[in-house]
Design a protein around this motif. Sequence first.
Motif, PDB file in Angstrom:
ATOM      1  N   LEU A   1      -5.871   0.478  -5.599  1.00 36.53           N
ATOM      2  CA  LEU A   1      -5.442  -0.908  -5.432  1.00 36.53           C
ATOM      3  C   LEU A   1      -4.513  -1.040  -4.230  1.00 36.53           C
ATOM      4  O   LEU A   1      -3.427  -0.482  -4.198  1.00 36.53           O
ATOM      5  CB  LEU A   1      -4.697  -1.332  -6.692  1.00 36.53           C
ATOM      6  CG  LEU A   1      -4.624  -2.820  -6.975  1.00 36.53           C
ATOM      7  CD1 LEU A   1      -5.966  -3.313  -7.458  1.00 36.53           C
ATOM      8  CD2 LEU A   1      -3.570  -3.082  -8.036  1.00 36.53           C
ATOM      9  N   GLY A   2      -4.973  -1.774  -3.203  1.00 36.18           N
ATOM     10  CA  GLY A   2      -4.102  -2.043  -2.058  1.00 36.18           C
ATOM     11  C   GLY A   2      -4.073  -0.953  -1.013  1.00 36.18           C
ATOM     12  O   GLY A   2      -3.329  -1.056  -0.049  1.00 36.18           O
ATOM     13  N   LEU A   3      -4.866   0.099  -1.205  1.00 35.56           N
ATOM     14  CA  LEU A   3      -4.900   1.140  -0.175  1.00 35.56           C
ATOM     15  C   LEU A   3      -5.935   0.804   0.886  1.00 35.56           C
ATOM     16  O   LEU A   3      -6.980   0.225   0.600  1.00 35.56           O
ATOM     17  CB  LEU A   3      -5.249   2.492  -0.793  1.00 35.56           C
ATOM     18  CG  LEU A   3      -4.182   3.173  -1.636  1.00 35.56           C
ATOM     19  CD1 LEU A   3      -4.675   4.559  -2.046  1.00 35.56           C
ATOM     20  CD2 LEU A   3      -2.875   3.279  -0.883  1.00 35.56           C
ATOM     21  N   GLN A   4      -5.656   1.195   2.113  1.00 36.95           N
ATOM     22  CA  GLN A   4      -6.618   0.946   3.193  1.00 36.95           C
ATOM     23  C   GLN A   4      -7.861   1.804   2.966  1.00 36.95           C
ATOM     24  O   GLN A   4      -7.770   2.881   2.360  1.00 36.95           O
ATOM     25  CB  GLN A   4      -5.978   1.255   4.546  1.00 36.95           C
ATOM     26  CG  GLN A   4      -5.682   2.723   4.760  1.00 36.95           C
ATOM     27  CD  GLN A   4      -4.879   2.959   6.020  1.00 36.95           C
ATOM     28  OE1 GLN A   4      -3.718   2.568   6.114  1.00 36.95           O
ATOM     29  NE2 GLN A   4      -5.497   3.582   7.002  1.00 36.95           N
ATOM     30  N   PRO A   5      -9.026   1.366   3.433  1.00 39.86           N
ATOM     31  CA  PRO A   5     -10.288   2.048   3.099  1.00 39.86           C
ATOM     32  C   PRO A   5     -10.277   3.534   3.408  1.00 39.86           C
ATOM     33  O   PRO A   5     -10.717   4.341   2.583  1.00 39.86           O
ATOM     34  CB  PRO A   5     -11.305   1.316   3.966  1.00 39.86           C
ATOM     35  CG  PRO A   5     -10.719  -0.016   4.221  1.00 39.86           C
ATOM     36  CD  PRO A   5      -9.243   0.149   4.211  1.00 39.86           C
ATOM     37  N   SER A   6      -9.732   3.903   4.584  1.00 37.21           N
ATOM     38  CA  SER A   6      -9.794   5.323   4.924  1.00 37.21           C
ATOM     39  C   SER A   6      -8.989   6.161   3.936  1.00 37.21           C
ATOM     40  O   SER A   6      -9.390   7.265   3.577  1.00 37.21           O
ATOM     41  CB  SER A   6      -9.285   5.549   6.345  1.00 37.21           C
ATOM     42  OG  SER A   6      -7.931   5.145   6.435  1.00 37.21           O
TER      43      SER A   6
ATOM     44  N   GLY B   1       0.808  -1.205   0.000  1.00 39.85           N
ATOM     45  CA  GLY B   1       0.000   0.000   0.000  1.00 39.85           C
ATOM     46  C   GLY B   1       0.841   1.256   0.000  1.00 39.85           C
ATOM     47  O   GLY B   1       0.534   2.241  -0.679  1.00 39.85           O
TER      48      GLY B   1
ATOM     49  N   LYS C   1     -17.448   2.388  -7.031  1.00 41.52           N
ATOM     50  CA  LYS C   1     -18.258   3.226  -6.160  1.00 41.52           C
ATOM     51  C   LYS C   1     -17.526   4.524  -5.822  1.00 41.52           C
ATOM     52  O   LYS C   1     -18.077   5.610  -5.951  1.00 41.52           O
ATOM     53  CB  LYS C   1     -18.536   2.434  -4.873  1.00 41.52           C
ATOM     54  CG  LYS C   1     -19.584   3.039  -3.990  1.00 41.52           C
ATOM     55  CD  LYS C   1     -19.895   2.074  -2.847  1.00 41.52           C
ATOM     56  CE  LYS C   1     -20.258   2.844  -1.601  1.00 41.52           C
ATOM     57  NZ  LYS C   1     -19.992   2.065  -0.387  1.00 41.52           N
ATOM     58  N   GLN C   2     -16.286   4.395  -5.414  1.00 41.20           N
ATOM     59  CA  GLN C   2     -15.506   5.585  -5.115  1.00 41.20           C
ATOM     60  C   GLN C   2     -15.186   6.356  -6.390  1.00 41.20           C
ATOM     61  O   GLN C   2     -15.271   7.580  -6.424  1.00 41.20           O
ATOM     62  CB  GLN C   2     -14.195   5.203  -4.413  1.00 41.20           C
ATOM     63  CG  GLN C   2     -14.365   4.648  -3.019  1.00 41.20           C
ATOM     64  CD  GLN C   2     -14.933   5.689  -2.056  1.00 41.20           C
ATOM     65  OE1 GLN C   2     -14.792   6.885  -2.248  1.00 41.20           O
ATOM     66  NE2 GLN C   2     -15.623   5.201  -1.026  1.00 41.20           N
TER      67      GLN C   2
ATOM     68  N   ILE D   1     -10.868   6.749   0.606  1.00 41.65           N
ATOM     69  CA  ILE D   1     -11.822   7.846   0.715  1.00 41.65           C
ATOM     70  C   ILE D   1     -11.099   9.181   0.619  1.00 41.65           C
ATOM     71  O   ILE D   1     -11.464  10.070  -0.155  1.00 41.65           O
ATOM     72  CB  ILE D   1     -12.576   7.757   2.057  1.00 41.65           C
ATOM     73  CG1 ILE D   1     -13.346   6.431   2.112  1.00 41.65           C
ATOM     74  CG2 ILE D   1     -13.507   8.939   2.243  1.00 41.65           C
ATOM     75  CD1 ILE D   1     -13.862   6.098   3.487  1.00 41.65           C
TER      76      ILE D   1
END
Lengths: 235, 238, 315, 308, 388
Positions: free
Chosen positions: A164-169, A139, A196-197, A172
């Motif tokens: 790709l591979g980034l944490q959800p927060s 990430g 979605k994002q 966003i």
Amino acid sequence: MLEIRNLNVKYGKIQVIWDFSIDIKSGEAVGLFGPNGAGKTTLINAIIGLVKPESGKIIFENKSLVGLETHKIIRAGIAVVPQERELFPFMTVEENLRLGSAYIPVAKNRVEENLEFVFTIFPILKERRKQKAGTLSGGQQRMLAIGRGLMANPKFLILDEPSLGLQPSLVIELFQKLKEIKKTGMSIFLTEQNVKQGLKIIDRGYVIENGRIVMDDSSINLAKSEYIQKSYLGV
Amino acid sequence: MVILKTINLVKRFGGLAAVNGVDLDINENEILGIIGPNGAGKTTLVNLISGLIYPTQGEIVFDGINIESKPAYIRTKLGIARTFQLVRPIQGFTAFENIVVGALFGAKENLKQARDSASEICDILELKRRDFPIDKLTVLDLKKVEIGRALASKPKILFLDEVMAGLNSDETWQMIHLVKSLKKRGLTIVVIEHVMGVIKELTDRVIVLESGKIISQGLYENVCKDPKVISAYLGEED
Amino acid sequence: MKKTIFPIITILAIVLLIFLPYFIGAYLLHVLMTIFIYMTLALSWDMMLRTGQLSFGVAGFFGVGAYASIITCSRFGFNPLVSILFAGFFVALIALGLGFAVLKLRDIYFSITTLAITMVFSVIIRNIPKLTGGASGKVIPNVIFNGDSAKTYWLILSLALITILISEMFNRTKIHFAINSIRNDEIIARSSGINIFGYLLFVFIISSALQGIAGAIYTQQYGFVSPETTFSLDFLLLPMAMALVGGIYSTWGSVIGALVLGFASEYLKLIMPYGHLIIYGIMIVLIILFLPKGIYGTTKDKIITHKIEKKSLSE
Amino acid sequence: MEKTNKSLKKTLIAFIIFLIVVGIWKPLALVYGIQRGGLYSLIGLPLALILGIVGILNLAHGDFLTLGLYIGYIFFNSWSIDPLISMAPLFFILFGLGMVIYSILIRRVLKAGHLNQLLLTFGISMIIIELIKIIWTTRPRSVYTSYASSSVTLGNMSIGMYEFIYPAMAIAVLVILQLFLKKTRLGQAASAVGQNPKGAEIVGINTNVVYLVVFSIAFGIIGVAASVMLPRTPVFPLSGNPYTLKSFALVAMAGLGNLNGILIGGITLGVAEAIVQSIPGYEGWSDVVFFGILIAVILLNAYRRPES
Amino acid sequence: KPIKIGAVNPLGDITGDQATKAMKLAVKEINDAGGVLGRPIELIVIDDEMNPAKGAAAIERLATVENVDFFVGGMGSGVHLAQVPILKKYQKITVWIGAASHQAEIAMGPDADWYFHLHPWDYQQGEGYGVGWTEIVHAYPNVKIEKVFLAYEEGAFGTDSYTSYIDLYEAAKRGEGSWKEILKEFKGASFKSASLGGGDYRAMLNQAKAFNPDLFIWAGYDADAIPIVAQAKEVNFQPPLFVGAPPGWPADFGKNPLSENVILYGMWAPTLNEVSPVAKHFYDAYVEMWKEEPATYFAPLGYTNIYFLVEGIKKAGSLDKNAIIEALRTIEYESPLGEVLKIEPSRIIKNQGFKYQKILQWQKGRQEVIWPLELATTQLVYPFKFGK
Ligand SMILES: Nc1ncnc2c1ncn2[C@@H]1O[C@H](COP(=O)(O)OP(=O)(O)OP(=O)(O)O)[C@@H](O)[C@H]1O
Ligand SMILES: Nc1ncnc2c1ncn2[C@@H]1O[C@H](COP(=O)(O)OP(=O)(O)OP(=O)(O)O)[C@@H](O)[C@H]1O
Ligand SMILES: [Mg+2]
Ligand SMILES: [Mg+2]
């Protein structure tokens, strides 16, 4: 700003992009969605000159990009965050970032300011500025690749699956920041599996399958479309 | 029954403790989810367990034996298999041959057996372009190859490091069904994902790592409401 | 159809090769012998290369094998054939010992170390004249089979065929999967259950032993050793060139490469007494520029891509 | 980062202590060793630059040095130009030659990998040697300058001064190269290209120009090395050939990409060789010491290096 | 129908190249004069590339494809060693001008009566110098030779000289051999030749300087010639007799001021033209035919190689092998090397040609003959001193 007309791309005898045409206006954010192997990365590689198209036109600010070497295309104001990241593994995070600006006419005098900007989006990169890029986590490398792309102060930013591979927060946050950047007038071209994002920041989107456009609509309409709902927004 | 256990596991890189005192119990035939911020130490943990790197401190017990100082290839033979976050198929081989490798050396099969089990696995994975060289495959195919090679070694426990990343929702569903079917075959599975839908759908239990430490664990529904997890990891949507 | 034709062709070719001394003259036979020696070196070098390790130790093992054979022959009265086997065994032993130290190395570090070891071998041999004859070398009174071309040819042919056989075995068994994985990605290899060091050591020992035997036979053919000629870097560079010109990672690449370059150098010399080595050099440069994977490798690649494209188009 | 700094310091201190000890024990060996080692470093540096920084493997390295020697010889023989003066034109001639060789040959094997570069440059090496043989025969040529064998007398030792130019030039070239790599945009680009050519294009680096310039600079340095060697070196078709191996040895000893290590390694090897040569009866073993130290250092580095 | 002679030489090397040219000159002269036994001579040359296997294959080709009657040629000992088994297989009359290593003699063995070796063996050369220096000491009363230092390159060439000097020294101590009158102390040290990547002789020169010899000899290659003198000057080492014994000399050694009064061992020099008509004839004819000067003694040796063989055939009057062998053993050929060539046995083989080399000295850029005294073209300049 970017105009692609009747683009065909082949690997050997196998055709990957078929008669592809799109237009992206200045300050516009456009998304490109599609299943794996649809040809998204190939299209991006064709734009930045890493693969030579079979036929068709790619025009950026009234200048044809076909046949131009990659670095010339990049210096003309297109930055790319590649799917495979393409970092310099034995250089530190900071050196990687600085290289993002160093060879771009409009960016090379704005290195410090750009660095600060990247560090506000990804504070971990500031913390790890002396770490070798090759030892970063998956990430973190993605963040670095995005950061390096932003360092170029591009007029036109291409992001190949940035989440790709980034944490959800962070996903966003990243998309919020992209939205802000877009307001400064930068055009964005984005491929994403996190539809979605992705839909939140784009104005328009294309769906491609097997190298052909199957859908082309505004982000609002796309979000509503049954097809998108089913295939891309499920999980 | 606990199949794999780590006791006070620590891994330092220079000054940085990437894994910092992890006590982990993995039960037989469960699907355990590991989540946590980027750089929390998830991949490092898998590397430690699979033997690619050796711990600075701590123990790893698998099936009742201490394995922390055993080389990676022995651990694979013992039944620990993993995939890689950045897919790394063996270039120069076809998809099918990649899977054969797992069967030959992980499961110690002979060439004929290995070919048979590889084609069986290709069928299970619905891998179509199995005779294609690696550089002609799509990401989904590559992920399947990655899982296939791990599966071919007939593991008892399988670590899946972000195998769903980069798949669209159709494809993700396919994978979820696949993992579930693997569980039915008796496998213990550890999934690492940043896609919460997958974690929710799949896991029996979730562990949250941050800065090398476990900060929360339990059922997905509970963990994702944990304020620590939200602030460190999930974030809040506007 | 293809499956049955191939073994028949192979058997025919082998029979033809065996009876060759009855058809062709001593000169061609001699050229062939040299080519087969180089072919053995090229193939054994390629075997090691398939594990990803670029060895520059070929001349070293070749030379040690040569010395082992001559010394056991002249000092301990070994039968030449026994001394050749002994040389192979001796070199294998050395490779085993060295392997533990050098097989942890990779890339150019491995290459340079094996080359340095070659140099160390030759300097040591030069400096212990009591045993080795020192700088001036050593001659044995009688060459193997008393210089009988046909018998020497059969001996060398057997070595070449055995090497081809081993190479094909490496390519058709488990070993193929192991060493290819090691070459492409050691981390994957390890976590797929492959004992990397074990395989590297195994291949290193086998390929070094073949090089040692080649050295032993070559030196028995001519009956002398000397540090300058026996450890000549020609025994490294030419086999490497042959394998690369033919196509690496395959048996037939090295075979074709050795035949092409071997005959070319002999033929060029005859039609062009002065400067033929320039043409030879230009030939190598052109081949590598236009057939980057070698003669065999590029052809094979073309065929495979063609097949795949056909398949994808029909999909 | 800090760790590498520390280990560099340690190496440096050990190196200096080594030199001092040798200086007290065998002062002449120290002088000869530093001079020889300086030459090894000077010749090794361009190879380190193209192999270590941009990753091109050149087996014809020494043969281009030979070519440089012949060109210097022509300058001297035909126009009576002193080699130290023809250094400037030689730098540019070899620079140009580098450009040509790169553009028509090396460029095509950049992506093909080290093995193809190896074979290509092996072919080139062969062509150069044979061409030289045809043009100038195998007879050695040489250049006479009175300064090359001048010396000063210290006690009963007569110490040649000219060869101190080797370590001096090596240091000068090293400093300039480091400045180039660290301070210039092109130099920084070189490291980037070496690590990831595609990544480099993506940040706007003209990789082709970088390869071309680095390759040509390396060749220019070969030209400089040839000029300073010329007054002391016989010129024949294989003059430079043995230096290919020695340069590769140095690069492997220093570690890819470590230019400072070339100087330290070169002088260590030079001094070690000189010590053995100064012990009567053991002259013949100097190569074993050279390669023995080389092997030892490579192995030590490999075992010290932490897991990746 | 021509008589076929097969030659194997290293064409890429100056020695082989010029030997070949000289052979062609001899063949042309003989054919112009009507050939031998009424038949012309055909010379077939194959390059040995200085590679043993290639040299051996060349003999096979000459024997079976070209069907030659005789073998000639020379140079490297390594190549020749590989040719020996093949030569033995065909047992054709062979006249060889290269390969000085005694190993070749051992390999050939005592029974090969068809084998003629013209170049002095390594051990004969050292012996010859003893004869030479003893005569010089007698002829020049101011010359003193008691301490001898030999610097030798560490390969086969140098090491073989060294071992033969050791033998001669041991013999001298017992009061035997050619050095017995003069040699009192002897010492040697090896160096790495510039032609093999060495080129730093200073450690060795310092050893020599400490020994303070009357006669300093170095046995190395042509590439060593200039750097050795230059470095001797640098370490201030000036032995009264400074001798180089390489097989050939660099192109512009004579032009180099440091060359003045350096002594050399060799078989031939252009100055022989002044004392030997055959030498002069050869020299002029060679320059005329090839538009270049013969630069190594392998050129006159190559010429000798053909003439000697042809004289033998002439004398035998037929191509009968035994007759020719007998003839070659008995003829005396006045060679362009200034000496008469006749066959005598050496340590092992029966048919050895030249025994000794000559002692020459560089004077004003020319190689002057000092010894044999009867061929001397000038006086020895003694002692050796570096010019300013
Ligand atoms: N270098 C190549 N040679 C041959 N075929 C290729 C090559 N690169 C990609 N392809 C093929 O081209 C097609 C399109 O690939 P591309 O990477 O553009 O897809 P994508 O839409 O970016 O997919 P993903 O979501 O996997 O990134 C795939 O079928 C792929 O197998
Ligand atoms: N060889 C190394 N040297 C120094 N630091 C390292 C090394 N390997 C990993 N790290 C650091 O250790 C930490 C843990 O990395 P790891 O790859 O385990 O993270 P992760 O949890 O898998 O993250 P992601 O979700 O981004 O994949 C990271 O901060 C990383 O930068
Ligand atoms: Mg893509
Ligand atoms: Mg990870």
